[in-house]
Design a protein around this motif. Structure first.
Motif, mmCIF file in Angstrom:
data_model
loop_
_atom_site.group_PDB
_atom_site.id
_atom_site.type_symbol
_atom_site.label_atom_id
_atom_site.label_comp_id
_atom_site.label_asym_id
_atom_site.label_seq_id
_atom_site.Cartn_x
_atom_site.Cartn_y
_atom_site.Cartn_z
ATOM 1 N N ILE A 126 5.191 -7.545 -19.831
ATOM 2 C CA ILE A 126 5.709 -8.378 -20.919
ATOM 3 C C ILE A 126 7.083 -8.922 -20.552
ATOM 4 N N GLY A 127 7.220 -10.232 -20.677
ATOM 5 C CA GLY A 127 8.496 -10.895 -20.394
ATOM 6 C C GLY A 127 8.733 -11.173 -18.927
ATOM 7 N N ALA A 128 7.800 -10.771 -18.067
ATOM 8 C CA ALA A 128 7.985 -10.912 -16.620
ATOM 9 C C ALA A 128 7.280 -12.176 -16.121
ATOM 10 N N VAL A 129 8.018 -13.264 -16.047
ATOM 11 C CA VAL A 129 7.471 -14.534 -15.588
ATOM 12 C C VAL A 129 7.615 -14.626 -14.066
ATOM 13 N N LEU A 130 6.508 -14.685 -13.402
ATOM 14 C CA LEU A 130 6.416 -14.792 -11.953
ATOM 15 C C LEU A 130 6.997 -13.568 -11.234
ATOM 16 N N PRO A 131 6.255 -12.456 -11.217
ATOM 17 C CA PRO A 131 6.645 -11.319 -10.370
ATOM 18 C C PRO A 131 6.479 -11.712 -8.909
ATOM 19 N N ASP A 132 7.582 -11.844 -8.194
ATOM 20 C CA ASP A 132 7.539 -12.456 -6.863
ATOM 21 C C ASP A 132 7.336 -11.437 -5.757
ATOM 22 N N MET A 133 7.946 -10.270 -5.889
ATOM 23 C CA MET A 133 7.820 -9.250 -4.852
ATOM 24 C C MET A 133 7.826 -7.885 -5.489
ATOM 25 N N LEU A 134 7.116 -6.949 -4.850
ATOM 26 C CA LEU A 134 7.178 -5.570 -5.298
ATOM 27 C C LEU A 134 7.416 -4.672 -4.100
ATOM 28 N N VAL A 135 8.061 -3.548 -4.348
ATOM 29 C CA VAL A 135 8.290 -2.541 -3.318
ATOM 30 C C VAL A 135 8.274 -1.186 -3.990
ATOM 31 N N LEU A 136 7.817 -0.161 -3.294
ATOM 32 C CA LEU A 136 7.753 1.189 -3.829
ATOM 33 C C LEU A 136 8.734 2.084 -3.090
ATOM 34 N N THR A 137 9.223 3.073 -3.793
ATOM 35 C CA THR A 137 10.054 4.081 -3.135
ATOM 36 C C THR A 137 9.197 4.859 -2.146
ATOM 37 N N GLN A 194 0.845 -1.184 0.000
ATOM 38 C CA GLN A 194 0.000 0.000 0.000
ATOM 39 C C GLN A 194 0.878 1.230 0.000
ATOM 40 N N CYS A 195 0.551 2.183 -0.844
ATOM 41 C CA CYS A 195 1.318 3.421 -0.890
ATOM 42 C C CYS A 195 0.398 4.559 -1.317
ATOM 43 N N ASN A 196 0.360 5.611 -0.514
ATOM 44 C CA ASN A 196 -0.403 6.822 -0.849
ATOM 45 C C ASN A 196 -1.868 6.526 -1.137
ATOM 46 N N GLY A 197 -2.447 5.599 -0.374
ATOM 47 C CA GLY A 197 -3.862 5.327 -0.528
ATOM 48 C C GLY A 197 -4.213 4.381 -1.645
ATOM 49 N N TYR A 198 -3.219 3.734 -2.233
ATOM 50 C CA TYR A 198 -3.453 2.764 -3.303
ATOM 51 C C TYR A 198 -2.815 1.431 -2.929
ATOM 52 N N ALA A 199 -3.466 0.372 -3.338
ATOM 53 C CA ALA A 199 -2.914 -0.966 -3.162
ATOM 54 C C ALA A 199 -2.294 -1.407 -4.477
ATOM 55 N N PHE A 200 -1.046 -1.881 -4.416
ATOM 56 C CA PHE A 200 -0.330 -2.387 -5.586
ATOM 57 C C PHE A 200 -0.136 -3.890 -5.383
ATOM 58 N N LEU A 201 -0.457 -4.656 -6.425
ATOM 59 C CA LEU A 201 -0.441 -6.107 -6.312
ATOM 60 C C LEU A 201 0.399 -6.722 -7.424
ATOM 61 N N ALA A 202 1.238 -7.696 -7.066
ATOM 62 C CA ALA A 202 2.003 -8.485 -8.036
ATOM 63 C C ALA A 202 1.326 -9.833 -8.172
ATOM 64 N N ILE A 203 0.895 -10.143 -9.406
ATOM 65 C CA ILE A 203 0.122 -11.349 -9.666
ATOM 66 C C ILE A 203 0.783 -12.120 -10.801
ATOM 67 N N SER A 204 0.962 -13.413 -10.600
ATOM 68 C CA SER A 204 1.571 -14.233 -11.647
ATOM 69 C C SER A 204 0.572 -14.505 -12.754
ATOM 70 N N GLY A 205 1.092 -14.997 -13.875
ATOM 71 C CA GLY A 205 0.243 -15.317 -15.008
ATOM 72 C C GLY A 205 -0.543 -16.600 -14.769
#
Length: 1152
Positions: free
Chosen positions: A641-652, A594-605
């Motif tokens: 595109i080209g991103a197989v299995l986004p495992d983790m995300l982090v925001l500045t 969660q950042c600045n009132g938004y939820a960001f999600l990493a989802i695999s194909g």
């Protein structure tokens, strides 16, 4: 302190049945004189059959029942009270003979009186039979509420007339509590050879009827009519002889009170109450008593719960320690009954007829949530202390003075009994002017008592737990006990005079898993007063593999698989489930932020080798809008595109950049049905780092740019990276298909930390034991660093799951930290990062030590001792190693590298590379080997078979990464930099003070999953009962301003909220002064006795090699301070840690 061998049984119970009880005491040595208490020598019955083994100082899994006795009382209740007439002893609620066999559930049996409410060893008579002193409680009684609720059922209440729904019915109101000598010989029957009932000064029987309205209202049989209160009445419980006298001391649950009685069985006045000590202010309750009464006890004891007065007594030469059965009600709110604090009254009994009050000490009962879960209904109010005895016979053997206040304590709850060794020497002695027993109880939490009031509770060391004892099928109302020697325990039950279908009083012999003598140096240490976790609430039945928090709205998003939920945690004690949001069109939800009132999600194909997705959606829309599902093909999601299995995300920090670790995990063959070495069965993909720039111009995040940083350019330097220590796991397949198994496709980025300054990031490649250094501004990979490898010759680990014990030893092997989690921080202007050495592998690379030959290990340079260890399942035969260690050429290999480091580390990152500055060594396993965590040592809390029990999984991860440190988070708490570490398999949270990154200090440890109680209940049942807490804490959030810890349990499918409680100088109540002998925080929240560092390596020594089984113990010299770069993989010798690393850092070079 001298340590003695721990003994345990190493035989199958089916080869040694309970019939052994018939003869197990026939060989007792004739070493005792009658009535030796309290200084009885150890009895040494030859009860260990052939095949029993000395475990060499290690801990066996379980105690074992080795025999049992049944109390024979031919005269029944009249044998104890000969003055009773037949019509008084036998009636519709106190049956006899054949009627007893088919009696209603709530009737009692006059043929089976109880006399084990208290039990103490007297010794052995001339016929070599054991003798014990036992006592009854108040006598046959019935719960009026139970009888009233079930009066329509004749199988429960017979033909009884029930007129009252409260109070106690007394089927034999004339009964007088009785004590006597219980004799046990070579057969399986126990008998009462002498007995005396309680008498007043006039030699009239003293009844067991309540003394005053503060206790249960007395009724006649079946609660038909009222009885009068009896000011003489006693609900007697524990009993012990007073040394050098013919007196015995007994305790009573009613007032509560302590009495001294004549225990001369040859005297007509045996049983006479010579004096009764009661709380100050309660004289009116006994104003018409016909024996002496003195009000010397603290007035605050009047706040004890109804019929929860004194139940445990220990006589220590000229002192007595008397324990309440439970925490007190204190006031009309009854809030005190949920406390863990139980008062222990200390009396001076130099002159037992004129005792004086010395003060009060405090005992902390186990947490119901973490200590008792055989019954899911157990709450804190159910915890009881039911018996005690002085540990006098063992003190000199462990080098302690005879008068020391070490006491055995029986603690119990529904369906579970425990025996603790309790060190009251370490507890603070207070008086009523300092803090009353009532006020102490209201504190609730032992940590608050310790840290907020400077009052130390008594230290505890667990000796026996019925839930982990083989063949323990006896009553949970075991209220009396005695030790025959340091390895054998006798327990006696209170059968409630046959109430609720109970049979005759029984006694059970238990062979302990470990010698009592060893428990004197296994006390938990006192807690740090810096920090403490207090559970506020939780929710179960949700997917909980990842979580994120919106602290402004107090909303948590928790999810996994193909869904996530919204939880309102503004009231943590009652978490509100707002909605469940399914994910449509994609694969698994891997991470959320969660950042600045938004939820960001990493989802695999939708398939393993397919593009993943980045989704973002406003919290307001999720909370207030009509979002019923999240479709990855909709407006909220972007295909990567080209991103197989986004495992983790982090925001500045400013939410302007999203960094995703793209794992590119290969599709591997099925290990159960396919050939793992068939290269054609693999499907691989390119991993990397995805950088997404966000535009917030309109207050809504729009994707301004995105770039996938693949790793193909690293192939040109593959051999160099491998030489420096980066693992190329699938290199053996590269000769078959160099494109599919290229170095870049072998790298699997999984976890991200953004470095201070917000312009660079580190990304962990777990299987490869390496990290990528990424420039977020120029959007390029700066470097690939191998991480240090650990040499286990400098530390202890438990390498076997087949030895049935905690067995920490040193071995000539290496460990690959392979961290999943990484967290960076700034200290004195320099960048550091911490990693948790979880470990991970490809399926094909694992082999067990015993299979070294077929795995292809080159043993030409190994010693015979090392090879022997590999062939021994109790040493290295079971631990899993890799056929692809760092530096291998794709086929043959010479070194033994295990997965994970079973530790966490801190490294410095600067212009010359990565430098190890700290590793926790053996701390994690050593901490888990201590109380109260040892029952779940290296447990697998994620069993595949749901019917497995915690007992089945004990020690099962010793061959495979141990406690498995999972996640690290670093936060400033009250101005102190704290590191939070979760351990996946053991479900524990550990907290370290890392203000000095080179010398972290352990400050706190807590088990999040309550598996310290019964080990025999199936995991599926525990989960169904909602009693698992947090098992497999994969993800957690620390809110340092709100001081909250929010934890997701992947296996348990739970989410829980904890308060981070701290004491600083401006708090009300200051922490206690330093005290090296201070007691621990009992239960499951303690500062574990973690070492500050293992021994340093020998001065001038070469790095230990695979053929050196143990480094020599010599004087040590600090490593040099110079740091130089090298392309080879050096051995780090820093902070007492042997490591193989990447950049020279206090190095001894060792060519891979």
């Amino acid at each position: 302190m001298r340590r003695v061998p721990r003994r345990a049984l190493a035989f199958e119970m089916n080869a040694f049945s309970l019939a052994f009880s018939v003869t197990c005491l026939s060989l007792v040595h004739d070493v005792l004189a009658q009535n030796c208490y309290p200084n009885c020598p150890q009895l040494t019955p030859d009860i260990l059959p052939d095949g029993s083994a000395d475990t060499g100082g290690n801990t066996m899994i379980s105690a074992v029942v080795i025999g049992s006795y049944v109390l024979a009382t031919p005269a029944g209740i009249r044998g104890f009270n000969p003055f009773l007439r037949d019509e008084e002893a036998i009636n519709s609620a106190s049956l006899s003979g054949n009627e007893c066999l088919q009696r209603p559930f709530y009737s009692t049996c006059a043929d089976t009186p109880a006399i084990a409410s208290g039990l103490s060893l007297l010794g052995q008579n001339e016929n070599k039979t054991l003798q014990f002193l036992g006592i009854t409680d108040r006598g046959p009684n019935q719960d009026c509420g139970d009888c009233f609720d079930n009066q329509a059922d004749p199988t429960l209440v017979g033909n009884g007339t029930v007129n009252f729904n409260s109070g106690k019915g007394f089927p034999v109101p004339q009964f007088s509590p009785t004590f006597g000598i219980i004799q046990m010989g070579i057969n399986s029957t126990a008998t009462v050879t002498e007995s005396c009932y309680l008498k007043d000064t006039l030699m009239q029987p003293v009844t067991g009827i309540s003394t005053n309205p503060n206790d249960d209202t007395p009724r006649t049989a079946w609660c038909e009519a009222d009885l009068e209160f009896d000011p003489n009445g006693q609900d007697s419980e524990d009993i012990h002889m007073l040394p050098g006298t013919n007196y015995a001391m007994i305790v009573d649950e009613y007032l509560p009170s302590v009495s001294v009685v004549n225990a001369d069985f040859t005297s007509e006045r045996c049983g006479e109450i010579l004096v009764r000590y009661i709380p100050s202010g309660m004289q009116t309750a006994v104003v018409n008593s016909t024996y002496p009464v003195k009000a010397i006890l603290p007035a605050s004891l009047s706040g004890r719960r109804a019929n929860r007065g004194f139940e445990a007594l220990a006589v220590i030469q000229n002192k007595a320690i008397v324990m309440l059965q439970s925490a007190m009600d204190v006031d009309s709110s009854r809030s005190g009954r949920e406390s863990e604090i139980i008062p222990a009254i200390v009396l001076n009994i130099t002159d037992p007829l004129h005792a004086t009050y010395l003060g009060t000490k405090y005992y902390a009962g186990d947490s119901a949530a973490n200590g008792y879960w055989v019954s899911p209904r157990t709450s804190q109010r159910d915890i009881k202390v039911s018996a005690a005895s002085w540990a006098s016979q063992f003190l000199t053997e462990v080098g302690l003075e005879e008068e020391k206040e070490y006491v055995f304590m029986l603690e119990r709850a529904q369906a579970q009994v425990k025996i603790y060794l309790v060190d009251f020497e370490s507890a603070t002695l207070t008086d009523e002017s300092a803090i009353s027993a009532a006020n102490a109880t209201l504190i609730m939490d032992p940590w608050d008592l310790e840290c907020g009031n400077g009052i130390h509770t008594a230290r505890k060391s667990l000796i026996f737990d019925s839930s982990t004892t083989v063949n323990f099928t006896f009553s949970d109302k075991m209220e009396g006990f005695a030790f025959l020697n340091s390895n054998v325990l006798l327990l006696g039950d209170d059968n409630d005079f046959g109430l609720e279908g109970n049979g005759a009083t029984s006694f059970v012999l238990v062979q302990l898993a470990e010698s009592v003598l060893n428990k004197f140096d296994q006390f938990s240490v006192r807690p740090s007063c810096n920090i403490h976790l207090k559970r506020l609430g939780g929710i179960s039945g949700i997917k909980a593999e990842t979580e994120t928090v919106d602290p402004v709205r107090e909303i948590a998003l928790v999810g996994g698989g193909s869904e996530f939920v919204l939880l309102n945690y503004s009231n943590p004690s009652s978490l509100g489930l707002l909605k469940t949001v399914p994910i449509v069109g994609g694969g698994d939800l891997n991470d959320m932020q969660q950042c600045n009132g938004y939820a960001f999600l990493a989802i695999s194909g939708p398939k393993q080798i397919s593009n993943g997705y980045l989704c973002h959606i406003s919290m307001e829309e999720l909370i207030m809008g009509n979002t019923e599902q999240l479709n990855v093909n909709g407006n909220h999601c972007t295909e990567l595109i080209g991103a197989v299995l986004p495992d983790m995300l982090v925001l500045t920090e400013n939410c302007s950049t999203v960094v995703l670790a793209i794992e590119g995990e290969p599709l591997q063959p099925d290990p159960d049905t396919e050939d793992l070495f068939d290269a054609s069965l693999y499907e691989t993909a390119e991993g990397g780092v995805y950088i997404v720039a966000l535009d917030w111009t309109e207050g809504v995040p729009e994707i301004a740019s995105r770039k996938f940083l693949n790793l193909t350019h690293l192939n040109d330097m593959a051999d160099d990276y491998v030489a420096r220590g980066v693992r190329w796991v699938s290199k053996r397949f590269a000769a078959i298909d160099p494109e599919k198994f290229s170095f870049s496709k072998d790298l699997q980025p999984e976890y991200v930390t953004i470095l201070p300054g917000q312009q660079e990031a580190l990304v962990v490649c777990q299987e490869n034991n390496a990290i990528l250094h990424v420039d977020l501004v120029r959007q390029e990979i700066l470097e690939l660093y191998p991480l240090p490898y650990k040499q286990w010759e400098g530390f202890d680990l438990d390498a076997s799951d087949r030895d049935g014990m905690i067995n920490l030893k040193r071995y000539p092997i290496w460990g690959m930290p392979q961290p999943d989690a990484i967290e960076s921080f700034l200290h004195n202007g320099e960048v550091y990062f911490a990693v948790a050495g979880e470990g991970d592998s490809w399926e094909f690379e694992e082999f067990r030590g015993k299979d070294y030959a077929s795995a292809g290990l080159n043993v030409s340079n190994m010693s015979n001792a090392t090879i022997s260890m590999l062939e021994n399942n109790s040493q290295l035969g079971r631990i899993k190693f890799s056929i692809a260690p760092p530096g291998h050429d794709g086929e043959s290999f010479r070194e033994l590298y295990a997965f994970g480091s079973r530790s966490w580390s801190i490294c410095l990152l600067n212009s010359t590379g990565v430098h190890l500055v700290y590793d926790s060594g053996s701390d994690l396993e050593e901490a888990h080997a201590e109380q109260p965590f040892r029952n779940t040592f290296n447990i697998d809390a994620e069993p595949e078979k749901g019917q497995d029990t915690p007992h089945d999984q004990y020690d099962k991860r010793s061959d495979d990464k141990g406690p498995e440190p999972e996640t690290v988070k670093i936060h400033m708490i009250d101005g102190i930099r704290m590191l939070f570490l979760s351990n996946e398999r053991t479900s524990t949270m550990m907290i370290y003070d890392i203000d000095d990154p080179t010398m972290p200090e352990p400050v706190y440890m807590k088990r999040l999953s309550p598996v310290s109680g019964s080990m025999s209940k199936a995991w599926d049942s525990i989960i169904a009962d909602g009693a698992l807490g947090v098992s497999d804490p994969e993800s957690f959030t620390v809110l340092h301003e709100a001081k909250l810890l929010l934890v997701a349990g992947s296996y348990s499918e739970t989410f829980e909220v904890y308060k981070i409680v701290t004491y600083s100088e401006d708090n009300t109540g200051s922490p206690p002064p330093p005290n090296g002998d201070s007691p621990p925080l009992p239960g499951d929240d303690i500062q574990p006795p973690m070492p500050q560092g293992p021994p340093s390596p020998p001065s001038g020594s070469s790095p230990p090699s695979s053929d050196s089984p143990m480094p020599p113990e010599e004087e040590t010299t600090p490593p040099p301070d110079d740091v130089s770069s090298s392309n080879t993989a050096p051995v780090f010798i820093l902070n007492h840690v042997y490591f193989v690393g990447i950049i020279a850092c206090n190095v001894l070079l060792r060519q891979l």
